[in-house]
Design a protein around this motif. Structure first.
Motif, PDB file in Angstrom:
ATOM      1  N   PHE A 236      44.668  48.213  60.733  1.00  0.00           N
ATOM      2  CA  PHE A 236      45.847  48.087  59.871  1.00  0.00           C
ATOM      3  C   PHE A 236      46.224  46.623  59.678  1.00  0.00           C
ATOM      4  N   HIS A 237      45.634  45.742  60.487  1.00  0.00           N
ATOM      5  CA  HIS A 237      46.028  44.338  60.415  1.00  0.00           C
ATOM      6  C   HIS A 237      44.979  43.510  59.674  1.00  0.00           C
ATOM      7  N   VAL A 238      45.320  43.071  58.494  1.00  0.00           N
ATOM      8  CA  VAL A 238      44.465  42.188  57.688  1.00  0.00           C
ATOM      9  C   VAL A 238      43.012  42.647  57.649  1.00  0.00           C
ATOM     10  N   HIS A 239      42.800  43.918  57.272  1.00  0.00           N
ATOM     11  CA  HIS A 239      41.457  44.470  57.078  1.00  0.00           C
ATOM     12  C   HIS A 239      40.561  44.262  58.305  1.00  0.00           C
ATOM     13  N   ILE A 305      37.501  35.181  68.522  1.00  0.00           N
ATOM     14  CA  ILE A 305      38.902  35.283  68.921  1.00  0.00           C
ATOM     15  C   ILE A 305      39.763  34.649  67.842  1.00  0.00           C
ATOM     16  N   GLY A 306      40.822  35.345  67.469  1.00  0.00           N
ATOM     17  CA  GLY A 306      41.754  34.786  66.488  1.00  0.00           C
ATOM     18  C   GLY A 306      43.128  35.357  66.712  1.00  0.00           C
ATOM     19  N   GLY A 307      44.035  35.029  65.800  1.00  0.00           N
ATOM     20  CA  GLY A 307      45.405  35.546  65.898  1.00  0.00           C
ATOM     21  C   GLY A 307      46.271  34.721  66.820  1.00  0.00           C
ATOM     22  N   ALA A 308      45.658  34.009  67.727  1.00  0.00           N
ATOM     23  CA  ALA A 308      46.352  33.125  68.664  1.00  0.00           C
ATOM     24  C   ALA A 308      45.285  32.183  69.222  1.00  0.00           C
ATOM     25  N   ALA A 309      45.760  31.117  69.851  1.00  0.00           N
ATOM     26  CA  ALA A 309      44.806  30.119  70.332  1.00  0.00           C
ATOM     27  C   ALA A 309      43.870  30.705  71.387  1.00  0.00           C
ATOM     28  N   ALA A 327      36.282  30.776  68.350  1.00  0.00           N
ATOM     29  CA  ALA A 327      37.593  31.018  67.752  1.00  0.00           C
ATOM     30  C   ALA A 327      37.537  30.937  66.235  1.00  0.00           C
ATOM     31  N   GLY A 328      38.462  31.640  65.610  1.00  0.00           N
ATOM     32  CA  GLY A 328      38.649  31.554  64.164  1.00  0.00           C
ATOM     33  C   GLY A 328      40.134  31.441  63.874  1.00  0.00           C
ATOM     34  N   TYR A 329      40.462  31.166  62.631  1.00  0.00           N
ATOM     35  CA  TYR A 329      41.861  30.970  62.269  1.00  0.00           C
ATOM     36  C   TYR A 329      42.135  31.556  60.886  1.00  0.00           C
ATOM     37  N   MET A 331      45.491  34.091  58.635  1.00  0.00           N
ATOM     38  CA  MET A 331      46.770  34.784  58.703  1.00  0.00           C
ATOM     39  C   MET A 331      46.804  35.920  57.684  1.00  0.00           C
ATOM     40  N   SER A 332      47.831  36.758  57.795  1.00  0.00           N
ATOM     41  CA  SER A 332      47.927  37.920  56.906  1.00  0.00           C
ATOM     42  C   SER A 332      47.838  37.500  55.445  1.00  0.00           C
ATOM     43  N   GLU A 333      48.504  36.412  55.115  1.00  0.00           N
ATOM     44  CA  GLU A 333      48.579  35.981  53.728  1.00  0.00           C
ATOM     45  C   GLU A 333      47.227  35.506  53.193  1.00  0.00           C
ATOM     46  N   THR A 334      46.259  35.299  54.091  1.00  0.00           N
ATOM     47  CA  THR A 334      44.991  34.687  53.679  1.00  0.00           C
ATOM     48  C   THR A 334      43.790  35.619  53.902  1.00  0.00           C
ATOM     49  N   MET A 360      38.653  25.319  69.208  1.00  0.00           N
ATOM     50  CA  MET A 360      39.605  24.803  68.213  1.00  0.00           C
ATOM     51  C   MET A 360      39.920  25.938  67.239  1.00  0.00           C
ATOM     52  N   ALA A 361      40.668  25.637  66.161  1.00  0.00           N
ATOM     53  CA  ALA A 361      40.908  26.710  65.178  1.00  0.00           C
ATOM     54  C   ALA A 361      39.716  26.846  64.246  1.00  0.00           C
ATOM     55  N   GLY A 362      38.857  25.823  64.223  1.00  0.00           N
ATOM     56  CA  GLY A 362      37.636  25.919  63.442  1.00  0.00           C
ATOM     57  C   GLY A 362      37.564  24.916  62.317  1.00  0.00           C
ATOM     58  N   HIS A 418      51.387  27.531  51.930  1.00  0.00           N
ATOM     59  CA  HIS A 418      51.915  26.888  53.140  1.00  0.00           C
ATOM     60  C   HIS A 418      51.815  27.850  54.321  1.00  0.00           C
ATOM     61  N   THR A 419      51.082  27.446  55.340  1.00  0.00           N
ATOM     62  CA  THR A 419      50.855  28.341  56.484  1.00  0.00           C
ATOM     63  C   THR A 419      51.978  28.283  57.510  1.00  0.00           C
ATOM     64  N   GLN A 420      52.770  27.210  57.478  1.00  0.00           N
ATOM     65  CA  GLN A 420      53.774  26.938  58.514  1.00  0.00           C
ATOM     66  C   GLN A 420      53.151  26.761  59.896  1.00  0.00           C
ATOM     67  N   ASP A 435      51.463  23.622  66.769  1.00  0.00           N
ATOM     68  CA  ASP A 435      52.835  24.135  66.814  1.00  0.00           C
ATOM     69  C   ASP A 435      53.017  25.039  65.601  1.00  0.00           C
ATOM     70  N   ARG A 436      54.206  25.624  65.494  1.00  0.00           N
ATOM     71  CA  ARG A 436      54.477  26.532  64.391  1.00  0.00           C
ATOM     72  C   ARG A 436      55.839  26.221  63.809  1.00  0.00           C
ATOM     73  N   LEU A 437      55.931  26.181  62.494  1.00  0.00           N
ATOM     74  CA  LEU A 437      57.238  25.942  61.873  1.00  0.00           C
ATOM     75  C   LEU A 437      58.025  27.248  61.754  1.00  0.00           C
ATOM     76  N   GLU A 446      51.263  40.804  68.070  1.00  0.00           N
ATOM     77  CA  GLU A 446      52.369  41.298  67.234  1.00  0.00           C
ATOM     78  C   GLU A 446      53.479  40.255  67.120  1.00  0.00           C
ATOM     79  N   TRP A 447      54.098  40.223  65.958  1.00  0.00           N
ATOM     80  CA  TRP A 447      55.171  39.257  65.724  1.00  0.00           C
ATOM     81  C   TRP A 447      56.525  39.790  66.182  1.00  0.00           C
ATOM     82  N   ILE A 448      57.338  38.890  66.720  1.00  0.00           N
ATOM     83  CA  ILE A 448      58.740  39.191  66.998  1.00  0.00           C
ATOM     84  C   ILE A 448      59.557  38.097  66.332  1.00  0.00           C
TER      85      ILE A 448
HETATM   86  P1  AMP Z   1      49.034  37.023  61.328  1.00  0.00           P
HETATM   87  O1  AMP Z   1      49.602  36.792  59.984  1.00  0.00           O
HETATM   88  O2  AMP Z   1      49.796  38.045  62.117  1.00  0.00           O
HETATM   89  O3  AMP Z   1      47.589  37.306  61.278  1.00  0.00           O
HETATM   90  O4  AMP Z   1      49.206  35.688  62.169  1.00  0.00           O
HETATM   91  C1  AMP Z   1      48.713  34.476  61.717  1.00  0.00           C
HETATM   92  C2  AMP Z   1      49.193  33.370  62.600  1.00  0.00           C
HETATM   93  O5  AMP Z   1      48.610  33.482  63.909  1.00  0.00           O
HETATM   94  C3  AMP Z   1      48.801  31.987  62.116  1.00  0.00           C
HETATM   95  O6  AMP Z   1      49.656  31.529  61.079  1.00  0.00           O
HETATM   96  C4  AMP Z   1      48.924  31.186  63.412  1.00  0.00           C
HETATM   97  O7  AMP Z   1      50.280  30.872  63.690  1.00  0.00           O
HETATM   98  C5  AMP Z   1      48.420  32.182  64.463  1.00  0.00           C
HETATM   99  N1  AMP Z   1      46.981  31.963  64.702  1.00  0.00           N
HETATM  100  C6  AMP Z   1      45.946  32.594  64.115  1.00  0.00           C
HETATM  101  N2  AMP Z   1      44.766  32.110  64.574  1.00  0.00           N
HETATM  102  C7  AMP Z   1      45.063  31.133  65.455  1.00  0.00           C
HETATM  103  C8  AMP Z   1      44.275  30.225  66.257  1.00  0.00           C
HETATM  104  N3  AMP Z   1      42.952  30.237  66.271  1.00  0.00           N
HETATM  105  N4  AMP Z   1      44.955  29.347  67.042  1.00  0.00           N
HETATM  106  C9  AMP Z   1      46.309  29.316  67.068  1.00  0.00           C
HETATM  107  N5  AMP Z   1      47.093  30.142  66.338  1.00  0.00           N
HETATM  108  C10 AMP Z   1      46.487  31.031  65.540  1.00  0.00           C
END
Ligand code: AMP
Length: 559
Positions: A236-239, A305-309, A327-329, A331-334, A360-362, A418-420, A435-437, A446-448
């Motif tokens: 259910f999360h980003v295909h 691994i993705g979604g977090a560092a 690792a990969g990097y 977000m939902s919007e992308t 790294m994030a890649g 803008h990814t923030q 960091d995150r804006l 999961e987001w809170i």
């Molecule tokens: P989501 O939209 O729930 O998939 O979350 C995306 C967000 O997860 C990104 O904007 C980052 O803040 C965080 N994120 C995803 N991949 C990484 C990564 N490799 N390292 C650090 N943060 C990440």
């Protein structure tokens, strides 16, 4: 001079980049290749194609038509894979429903997306029963019994496998514009309701192509035709990070684990020979712990691994057991993929050099432009030290938040998404998130929303001021903690701040992951120059890990 375009014969086939075409080659080259579901079911790609036809027929019999939204509430399964194809291929829109949101939020997303037909796994019957009265647009529910006998809920029109078996596989899929919407889902934003993102056929086909072995990197294993794929991120999360589309296009063996149970995942890995998976760090830790407990061999398993560092210690833990961890990097919007790690050219081949590059994030995958910019949209120096916000362009980025022009404009300010996310970039394009804006906390994938929690706690007796921040956590990537300024003479307790949160959980307003397991007391809040609570200062001060045993709710939810 005007632009010139290729002549085309009236007879020529104007090939649309639609999801159905991902099947074309696979059905020829891999007709006998297998799709496996837990220890319950296995069938071939030829049968997958028939099941996709059957699903389209049964949905049509229930009133589905082009443009309609059809929601799925299921674990990672062959059924979800069928829906990934059948629903967009019939010109309808697949809503992958985030079942981890609170009931009120799930209802909001179904209503907002105008979902009219739902496919629902029996584990979510109580949820659906609770929200159906507030979802008047839903006109049909298909129950997924997942091999269990038992009565269907009164609101169900039938059972998935039974309806599928009775439906014709010969659905007449037709060609249509590649810019038609294919999928939609919701992401939890900083404020207010979840935000809808959506993707077209063209976007998903291009994402699939670009994610397929992005660098042809012969120095590191990738997703080749002889791999065996098992997703470990929710579909259910980003295909599921788009990999089910890649795996199907390649015609490789696929294994779907259903609800995540570490022992079953390890059994499937062994019996089916799984070599390629992807997950958030929390799930990888769960798998490592389960493998250690039973002495499973993990060697040769490529885990993205993705979604977090990806921390260096988790990379080491996996590598020590013979896994390839990278690792990969995104977000939902992308859609989601923007970047993937790879070894550096000219690296000395040492484990230290690998670890530094692969955690790294890649680097951007093909067709992705990434810039790291300051507030005036000037690129910061590509020196691996200067920080800025990641902004991006790629063919598969959501073009707007559904029905939310203001947020969409902010997302796309200046023509760049803008990814923030605050990051550094170096001369070779390696990105590191710093960091995150956005004021959101990511725990176990999961987001809170920190602002929501602050609002809920703010009225509590004995608490003068409160801030909620995310702190790194060895198990959940991040956990929320509350920092409170107590009223005079009060000693604040965890129970005190959790009481209003528990009420909101019970009312279905917020997710169970939001319950706090730590508070800190301060005499005064640090403030920014404009008088806002200085979240960054708080993060710096309190960014020490909390104990790994987090609340039962979280443990229960990822299991
Ligand atoms: P989501 O939209 O729930 O998939 O979350 C995306 C967000 O997860 C990104 O904007 C980052 O803040 C965080 N994120 C995803 N991949 C990484 C990564 N490799 N390292 C650090 N943060 C990440």
């Amino acid at each position: 001079m005007p632009l010139r375009f290729a002549d085309h014969s009236e007879e020529a086939y104007r090939f649309p980049l639609t999801i159905g075409h991902l099947l074309d080659a696979a059905l020829v080259t891999s007709a006998a290749q297998e799709i496996v579901y837990r220890d319950q079911l296995r069938f071939t790609y030829a049968e997958l194609r028939r099941r996709i036809g059957r699903l389209a027929t049964l949905l049509t019999d229930l009133g589905a038509e082009e443009g309609m939204t059809i929601g799925v509430m299921d674990w990672d399964s062959h059924r979800y894979l069928e829906a990934y194809f059948a629903v967009p291929m019939m010109g309808a829109v697949l809503q992958t429903v985030n079942v981890r949101l609170s009931p009120a939020q799930v209802a909001y997303t179904l209503n907002h997306a105008s979902a009219e037909i739902l496919l629902v796994h029996r584990d979510f019957f109580p949820l659906v029963e609770a929200i159906l009265p507030s979802c008047p647009k839903v006109k049909a529910v298909v129950a997924i019994m997942d091999g269990e006998a038992g009565e269907l809920p009164a609101y169900a029109k039938g059972e998935y496998e039974a309806l599928s078996a009775a439906a014709s596989p010969d659905f007449a899929f037709r060609d249509f514009d590649e810019n038609a919407l294919a999928t939609t889902f919701y992401t939890t934003g900083t404020t207010g309701n979840p935000k809808g993102v959506s993707f077209t056929h063209r976007q998903l086909v291009l994402h699939t192509l670009a994610c397929n072995a992005p660098f042809g990197d012969t120095r590191h294993p990738g997703l080749g035709v002889d791999e065996v794929y098992m997703p470990l991120t929710p579909m259910f999360h980003v295909h599921a990070w788009g990999i089910p589309y890649v795996a199907t296009m390649l015609g490789i063996k696929q294994v779907y684990p259903g609800r995540y149970e570490p022992d079953l995942i390890l059994d499937l890995r062994e019996t089916e020979g799984v070599t390629f998976s992807h997950c958030v760090p929390t799930i990888m830790q769960m798998i490592l712990a389960a493998a250690d407990a039973r002495g499973s061999d993990l060697s040769g398993w490529l885990m993205t691994i993705g979604g977090a560092a990806l921390t260096q210690s988790l990379w080491r833990e996996g590598t020590r057991r013979g896994m390839h961890v990278v690792a990969g990097y995104g977000m939902s919007e992308t859609a989601p993929t923007l970047a993937l790690c790879r070894r550096r050219f000219g690296a000395d081949g040492s484990e230290e050099a690998d670890m530094a590059a692969l955690t790294m994030a890649g680097v951007p995958v093909p067709l992705v432009s990434i810039r790291v910019v300051d507030e005036a949209m000037n690129d910061v120096p590509a020196d691996g030290r200067s920080r800025g916000e990641i902004v991006t362009r790629a063919p598969w980025l959501t073009q707007s938040y559904t029905g939310d022009p203001d947020s969409s404009k902010a997302l796309w300010r200046g023509g760049w998404l803008h990814t923030q996310d605050v990051a550094t970039i170096d001369a070779e394009g390696y990105i590191q998130i710093k960091d995150r804006l956005k004021d959101v906390i990511k725990t176990g994938g999961e987001w809170i929303c920190s602002l929501t929690l602050e609002d809920l706690i703010a009225g509590t007796d004995g608490i003068a001021e409160v801030a909620v921040i995310g702190v790194p956590d060895p198990r959940w990537s991040e956990r929320p903690i509350a920092i409170v300024v107590p009223a005079a003479g009060v000693v604040p307790t965890l129970e005190m701040v959790n009481a209003p949160l528990q009420r909101a959980v019970d009312a279905g307003e917020i997710s169970r992951f939001a319950l706090l397991d730590r508070i800190e007391t301060v005499d005064a809040m640090p403030k920014t120059s404009v008088g806002k609570i200085d979240q960054k200062a708080l993060r710096t001060r309190f960014a020490t890990g909390v104990p790994a045993e987090a609340s039962g709710a979280v443990a229960d939810a990822v299991a």
